[in-house]
Design a protein around this motif. Structure first.
Motif, PDB file in Angstrom:
ATOM      1  N   GLY A 149       0.763  -1.330   0.084  1.00  0.00           N
ATOM      2  CA  GLY A 149      -0.050   0.081   0.027  1.00  0.00           C
ATOM      3  C   GLY A 149       0.962   1.405   0.023  1.00  0.00           C
ATOM      4  O   GLY A 149       0.879   2.133   0.932  1.00  0.00           O
ATOM      5  N   LEU A 150       1.681   1.420  -1.333  1.00  0.00           N
ATOM      6  CA  LEU A 150       2.372   2.688  -1.062  1.00  0.00           C
ATOM      7  C   LEU A 150       2.204   3.175  -2.672  1.00  0.00           C
ATOM      8  O   LEU A 150       2.612   2.642  -3.426  1.00  0.00           O
ATOM      9  CB  LEU A 150       3.651   2.527  -0.669  1.00  0.00           C
ATOM     10  CG  LEU A 150       4.456   3.778  -0.702  1.00  0.00           C
ATOM     11  CD1 LEU A 150       4.516   4.619   0.702  1.00  0.00           C
ATOM     12  CD2 LEU A 150       6.038   3.451  -0.881  1.00  0.00           C
ATOM     13  N   PRO A 151       1.672   4.273  -2.809  1.00  0.00           N
ATOM     14  CA  PRO A 151       1.323   4.528  -4.175  1.00  0.00           C
ATOM     15  C   PRO A 151       2.871   5.177  -5.023  1.00  0.00           C
ATOM     16  O   PRO A 151       3.732   6.011  -4.215  1.00  0.00           O
ATOM     17  CB  PRO A 151       0.693   5.831  -4.186  1.00  0.00           C
ATOM     18  CG  PRO A 151       0.702   6.633  -2.841  1.00  0.00           C
ATOM     19  CD  PRO A 151       0.931   5.318  -1.832  1.00  0.00           C
ATOM     20  N   ASN A 211      -4.784   4.898  -5.968  1.00  0.00           N
ATOM     21  CA  ASN A 211      -4.869   4.511  -4.651  1.00  0.00           C
ATOM     22  C   ASN A 211      -5.933   5.621  -4.071  1.00  0.00           C
ATOM     23  O   ASN A 211      -6.984   5.478  -3.453  1.00  0.00           O
ATOM     24  CB  ASN A 211      -3.850   4.445  -3.741  1.00  0.00           C
ATOM     25  CG  ASN A 211      -3.053   2.957  -3.866  1.00  0.00           C
ATOM     26  OD1 ASN A 211      -3.463   2.188  -4.581  1.00  0.00           O
ATOM     27  ND2 ASN A 211      -2.146   2.724  -2.811  1.00  0.00           N
ATOM     28  N   ASN A 214       4.672  -0.412   2.000  1.00  0.00           N
ATOM     29  CA  ASN A 214       4.490   0.899   3.029  1.00  0.00           C
ATOM     30  C   ASN A 214       5.446   0.474   4.268  1.00  0.00           C
ATOM     31  O   ASN A 214       5.550  -0.566   4.697  1.00  0.00           O
ATOM     32  CB  ASN A 214       3.300   0.578   3.323  1.00  0.00           C
ATOM     33  CG  ASN A 214       2.797   2.013   4.194  1.00  0.00           C
ATOM     34  OD1 ASN A 214       3.646   2.162   5.067  1.00  0.00           O
ATOM     35  ND2 ASN A 214       1.563   2.661   3.752  1.00  0.00           N
ATOM     36  N   VAL A 240       5.378   1.791   7.230  1.00  0.00           N
ATOM     37  CA  VAL A 240       4.987   2.163   8.573  1.00  0.00           C
ATOM     38  C   VAL A 240       5.005   1.006   9.568  1.00  0.00           C
ATOM     39  O   VAL A 240       5.681   1.134  10.723  1.00  0.00           O
ATOM     40  CB  VAL A 240       3.268   2.429   8.565  1.00  0.00           C
ATOM     41  CG1 VAL A 240       2.536   2.459   9.921  1.00  0.00           C
ATOM     42  CG2 VAL A 240       3.063   3.815   7.994  1.00  0.00           C
TER      43      VAL A 240
END
Ligand SMILES: Cc1cc2nc3c(=O)[nH]c(=O)nc-3n(C[C@H](O)[C@H](O)[C@H](O)COP(=O)(O)OP(=O)(O)OC[C@H]3O[C@@H](n4cnc5c(N)ncnc54)[C@H](O)[C@@H]3O)c2cc1C
Ligand SMILES: Cc1cc2nc3c(=O)[nH]c(=O)nc-3n(C[C@H](O)[C@H](O)[C@H](O)COP(=O)(O)OP(=O)(O)OC[C@H]3O[C@@H](n4cnc5c(N)ncnc54)[C@H](O)[C@@H]3O)c2cc1C
Ligand code: FES
Lengths: 291, 475
Positions: free
Chosen positions: B242-244, B261, B402, B404
Motif C-alpha cells: 500500500g504505497l502509491p 489509490n 509501505n 509504517v
C-alpha cells in the motif's frame, strides 16, 4: 526488541475503544470546540505532534485532528477543532456521551523534542491547540519557552491560560488590539528576534500563510523553524498520496513523514493551491448537510 | 466417449452482462452470473481429464474437475463445499482471478476451442450458496488455547485467519482502515466486486470466532513486539503493497493529479460516488487520463467513466499485448468507450493559472528487442513529443512497500525495495514467530497468490503453535 516492555498498569485490554465524548466545551465564540474523547489505547501511545483521524458516522469523511492533550491514566485524548465545514459542524452538534464511529491513531511522526535552550512557540488561531502538546513536551525537558499566540480579537484567543502556565514569557497579539499587542504574531516574532539573540528554535503552527511568513522571518536569522502542515488527507497511513507536500524539493507524505517539517524547506505555495482542490464540492457537501 | 462428443458440441456459455449504455451510468456489477441451467450446461463441457492440468494451474489447487462434476449433477452446495476445502473466498476469486493465465489456460479444451469457464462456475457455486438458507458452517475444532495475531485484512490475512480459526486457534485481526478487506474493499470497484460479498466473507470469519479490530495500525498503536507482550504467540503480516508510486516527472503535484489509490479509496472505501449523500468528495473532470496498463488502471478508467467523465484515455508505454491487465477487463473497457494510447508515456504536466493540470506532454515509445528475461523494454522516440489536453490524471503505475510497520520493527529483514523477506514455503520472516505473505512479500500480485501464501503460512503457524515436528525456526 528495541521496544520497551509496557508497564503492566499501562496494559489497557485490547478492545475496540468506545470513542465516547467525555467532555465538550465551546470556545472562541463557538468557532472552536474542545472535546475530551475516551480512547485509552491511543492515549497510552500518543506523543507530541501526533494526530488522529476520526469519522462521525457511517457515511462520514475521515477527518484529521491533532491530539492536543492526552491523559493515559484516564484513557482520554483531547482535541480542539475549528468549525470550517460539514464534518466539523456535525462534530459541534455531538453531545457528551455520544460516540464517534471511528478513531484511528496515533498517526504521524512524533516530534523529536530535546533540551536545547530558548524556544519560541508561535500559535495562530486553532494552531495554538496543535502547538500546545508540543509546548508541553518542551516544558517537560526544561527549555526556556517564549509563547506568541494570536487571533483576530480577544474572544478568539484559545489556551491563553494554559500556554501562560507553560511558557516563561507569553506574548498575546490580536489584529484589533482588543487584547495584548495589536497586530499579527509574525510582527511580534520579528520584534522579539531583533532583541533576543539566543533563540535556538522556532515552532510555528497556524494558517499556512502565517507559517510561510514565520519561515520568511526566521530565515535571515538562521534559526531552525519547525511547522506542522495540514494538507488534505484520506487514509493517513501513507497509502494514497493525497497529503503529499514538497519539502526540500522532495515529495513527502505529511501523514507518515510529518506532519511537522523544517519550515524553511516547505513549498507553501504549492500546498496552498492543493488545499483548494475540493473547495467547490465541500461547499456542496455543506449545502446538502442536514443542518 | 459419448460424454466427450457431447462436450465438444456445446460452446462456452457466455455470462450475461449489463449492456454497455446502462452500465457506464451505474456502479452495479457488470457480469450477471450464470443461472443453474447455464451453469450445468457449461459444466457438462468438462471432459474430466484423468490428469487434470487445470488443477496445476490453480495456485491453491482446487479440485476443479470434482467441483465441476458436482455442478453438472446439480449438486451445487456440494460443489461449493468442494471448492471451500481449498479456497476460503470463492465468491471473490470467481470474479477477480486471472483464470485465463491460470486454470483455464491449462484446460485441454482450450487447445482447440474455448476452455471450460472455470471461474464463471466457481462464481456460480459461491453465489448459489448465498441464495440458500445459511448452511451449517464448518465448526472449528476444539480450542487449542493458542493466540495468533493477523495484521492486515486483505485476502492473505483473511485466509490465514480463517484457516487458523478452523484449526482451533484464537485469532485476532488488526486492520488499519475503518473497514476490513484490504484492496477488496478500498481498491477493486463495486462494479467488479460488490462490497456486500466481501462483507459476507468477513461475517463468516467472525462466525468462526475471529476478532476483527479496525482502526488499529500495527507499528503505531502496538509494535509487533508489543503484540507478543500481550500474549500472542504468532504474528502474520499481510499488510499489502500500500504505497502509491509516482513517476517523479515535473508537475505531478498539480491539482487534478491523483494516485490510483487515492482516487479508488475515495470512491470505494469512502463511497465518494454517492457524494453528497456521503461526505467524501471525489473529483473527476471532463477529460481523464489514466497512466498505466494494469488492473488498477482499468479500474480507474472505468470508474471515471461512471462518475461522468466525457472522455477517458489510458496512456500505456508498451503495446496492448504487454498490458498486465486481465484481458476481460481490457475488452470491457474498450466496449465502454475508453480510449487507449499505446506506446505513449507522459513526460511533463502543464497547468492552468489555478494550478490545475490542463495538459500532458507525452512522448512516443518504441519496443526494444526482448531482453534475456523475454521482457520488451521501451525506449522513447526523440522528437515525438506531443501535448494532449486533460483536466484529471490518475497515476496507476504500480505500488511499493509501505514502511509504517517495518520502520518500527528493526529486526524484520527487508529486500532492497522494502518488501519483507519471507520463506517461500512457510512465510517465516527473519523475526522469530513472525510470518508474512501476500503483496508485502511478492510485490503487487494477485488475490489468489496472496491467499495461497496465507494458506501455507497458516499450516506453518499451526505446526509451530502445536509444537509439531519440522517446526520452522530461525535459530
Ligand atoms: C495533521 C492534521 C492535523 C489537524 N489538526 C487539526 C486540529 O487540531 N484542529 C482543527 O480544527 N483542524 C485540524 N486539522 C484540519 C481539519 O482536519 C479540517 O479542518 C477538517 O478536515 C475540515 O473538515 P470539514 O468537513 O469540517 O470541512 P470541509 O468541508 O472538508 O472543508 C472546509 C474547509 O476546510 C478546508 N480543509 C479541508 N480539509 C482540510 C484539512 N485536512 N486541513 C485543513 N483544512 C482543510 C477546506 O479546504 C475548506 O476550505 C488538521 C489537519 C491535519 C491534516
Ligand atoms: C485496483 C486494484 C485492482 C486489482 N484487481 C485485481 C484482480 O482483478 N485480480 C487479482 O487477482 N488481483 C487484483 N489486484 C491485486 C490484489 O488485490 C492484491 O494482490 C491483493 O489484494 C493482495 O492481498 P494482501 O492481503 O497481500 O494485501 P491487501 O489486499 O493490500 O491488504 C492489506 C491490508 O493490510 C492493511 N494494513 C497495512 N498496513 C497495516 C498495519 N501496519 N497495521 C494494520 N493493517 C495494515 C491495509 O489497510 C489493508 O487492508 C488488484 C489491486 C488493485 C489495487
Ligand atoms: S493521507 Fe493518504 S498518504 Fe497521507
Amino acid at each position: 526488541m528495541n521496544s520497551k516492555k509496557e508497564h503492566p498498569c499501562q496494559q489497557v485490554s485490547i478492545s475496540e475503544d468506545s470513542y465516547t465524548i467525555i467532555e465538550k466545551e465551546q470556545l472562541a465564540k463557538r468557532t472552536i470546540c474542545k472535546m475530551i474523547i475516551e480512547a485509552p489505547l491511543i492515549a497510552r501511545k500518543a506523543r507530541a505532534g501526533q494526530f488522529i483521524i476520526l469519522r462521525v458516522n457511517e457515511t462520514g469523511e475521515r477527518v484529521p485532528m491533532t491530539i492536543t492533550e492526552k491523559d493515559p491514566a484516564k484513557g482520554t485524548i483531547t482535541i480542539y477543532f475549528q468549525v470550517v465545514g460539514k464534518t466539523t459542524a456535525l462534530m459541534r452538534n455531538m453531545k457528551v456521551g455520544e460516540r464517534f464511529k471511528d478513531v484511528v491513531g496515533p498517526l504521524g511522526q512524533p516530534d523529536e523534542i530535546e533540551k536545547i535552550g530558548k524556544v519560541v512557540m508561535v500559535g495562530g488561531g486553532t494552531g495554538t491547540a496543535v502547538l500546545y502538546h508540543i509546548t508541553q513536551a518542551y516544558r517537560a525537558l526544561d527549555n526556556y519557552l517564549v509563547g506568541i499566540i494570536g487571533a483576530r480579537d480577544k474572544d478568539l484567543i484559545i489556551l491563553q491560560k494554559e500556554m501562560g502556565a507553560l511558557c516563561d514569557e507569553l506574548i498575546v497579539t490580536t489584529d484589533d488590539g482588543s487584547s495584548g499587542q495589536k497586530g499579527l504574531v509574525t510582527e511580534a516574532l520579528n520584534n522579539y528576534l531583533k532583541t533576543s539573540h539566543d533563540v535556538r528554535l522556532v515552532w510555528a503552527i497556524g494558517p499556512l500563510a502565517m507559517m510561510k511568513a514565520v519561515s520568511a522571518i526566521t530565515r535571515p536569522f538562521q534559526i531552525k523553524t519547525m511547522v506542522s502542515l495540514n494538507p488534505i488527507m484520506v487514509d493517513g497511513t501513507g497509502m494514497c498520496g493525497c497529503c503529499r507536500v514538497t519539502v526540500g524539493g522532495k515529495i513527502r507524505f505529511a501523514c507518515v513523514d510529518g506532519p511537522s517539517f523544517n519550515g524553511h524547506l516547505v513549498d507553501y505555495d504549492e500546498l496552498l493551491k492543493r488545499k483548494g482542490m475540493y473547495l467547490n464540492q465541500e461547499r456542496e457537501s455543506l449545502l446538502f448537510s442536514v443542518r | 466417449m459419448e460424454q466427450k462428443t457431447q462436450a465438444e458440441k456445446i460452446n462456452r456459455q457466455k455470462m450475461p452482462e449489463q449492456n454497455v449504455s446502462s452500465r457506464i451510468r451505474n456502479f452495479d456489477e457488470v457480469p450477471l452470473g450464470y443461472d443453474p441451467q447455464t451453469a450445468q450446461r457449461e459444466a457438462s463441457r468438462c471432459i474430466m481429464c484423468k490428469n487434470p492440468k487445470c488443477v496445476e494451474g490453480c495456485p491453491v489447487e482446487i479440485d476443479i474437475p470434482a467441483f465441476v462434476k458436482l455442478i453438472k449433477e446439480g449438486k451445487f452446495l456440494e460443489a461449493i463445499y468442494k471448492i471451500k476445502e481449498k479456497n476460503a473466498l470463492p465468491a471473490v476469486c470467481g470474479r477477480v482471478c486471472p483464470q485465463e493465465d491460470q486454470c483455464e489456460k491449462m484446460c485441454l479444451l482450450g487447445l482447440k476451442g474455448e476452455p471450460v469457464g472455470i471461474g464463471n462456475l466457481e462464481r456460480f457455486a459461491a453465489d448459489y450458496e448465498y441464495t440458500q438458507p445459511l448452511a451449517e458452517v464448518k465448526k472449528p475444532t476444539s480450542p487449542t488455547g493458542h493466540k495468533a495475531a493477523v495484521v492486515g485484512s486483505g485476502p492473505s490475512g483473511l485466509t490465514v485467519a480463517a484457516d487458523l480459526a478452523l484449526l482451533g486457534h484464537e485469532v485476532t485481526i488488526f486492520e488499519a482502515l475503518h473497514e476490513p478487506g484490504g484492496v477488496l474493499i478500498y481498491g477493486i470497484p463495486e462494479f467488479r466486486l460488490p462490497k456486500a460479498i466481501v462483507k459476507r466473507e468477513i461475517d463468516y470469519l467472525k462466525s468462526l470466532g475471529v476478532k476483527v479490530f479496525n482502526n488499529m495500525i500495527i507499528g503505531k498503536i502496538f509494535t509487533v513486539d508489543e503484540l507478543f507482550d500481550r500474549g500472542f504467540e504468532a504474528v502474520y503480516l499481510g499488510v499489502g503493497a500500500g504505497l502509491p508510486v509516482f513517476m517523479g516527472i515535473p508537475g505531478e503535484n498539480l491539482n487534478g493529479i491523483l494516485s490510483a489509490n487515492e482516487f479508488l479509496s475515495r470512491v470505494n472505501l469512502m463511497k465518494g460516488y454517492e457524494f453528497p449523500d456521503t461526505d467524501t468528495p471525489v473529483y473527476v473532470g471532463n477529460h481523464v487520463a489514466v497512466i498505466g496498463g494494469g488492473n488498477v488502471a482499468m479500474d480507474c478508467a472505468r470508474t471515471s467513466l461512471r462518475l461522468g467523465a466525457k472522455r477517458v484515455t489510458v496512456l500505456y508505454r508498451r503495446s496492448r499485448r504487454e498490458m498486465p491487465a486481465r484481458l476481460d477487463e481490457v475488452i470491457r473497457a474498450e466496449e465502454e468507450g475508453i480510449i487507449f494510447h499505446y506506446l505513449t508515456n507522459p513526460i511533463r504536466y502543464l497547468s492552468n493559472e489555478q494550478n490545475w493540470v490542463k495538459a500532458i506532454e507525452c512522448i512516443r515509445m518504441e519496443l526494444a528487442e526482448p531482453d534475456e528475461s523475454g521482457r520488451r523494454n521501451v525506449i522513447p522516440i526523440a522528437g515525438s513529443e506531443q501535448t494532449i489536453e486533460f483536466d484529471t490524471v490518475l497515476v496507476a503505475v504500480g505500488a511499493g512497500a509501505n514502511p509504517v510497520l517495518s520502520s518500527t520493527t528493526p529486526d524484520l529483514k527487508l529486500n532492497s525495495r522494502g518488501y519483507y523477506i519471507a520463506d517461500p514455503v512457510t512465510g517465516l520472516t527473519s523475526k522469530p514467530r513472525v510470518f508474512a505473505g501476500g503483496d508485502i512479500v511478492t510485490g503487487s500480485a494477485t488475490v489468489i497468490s496472496a491467499m495461497g501464501a496465507g494458506r501455507r503460512s497458516a499450516q506453518a503457524i499451526h505446526k509451530m503453535l502445536m509444537g509439531i515436528q519440522d517446526t520452522p525456526t530461525t535459530d
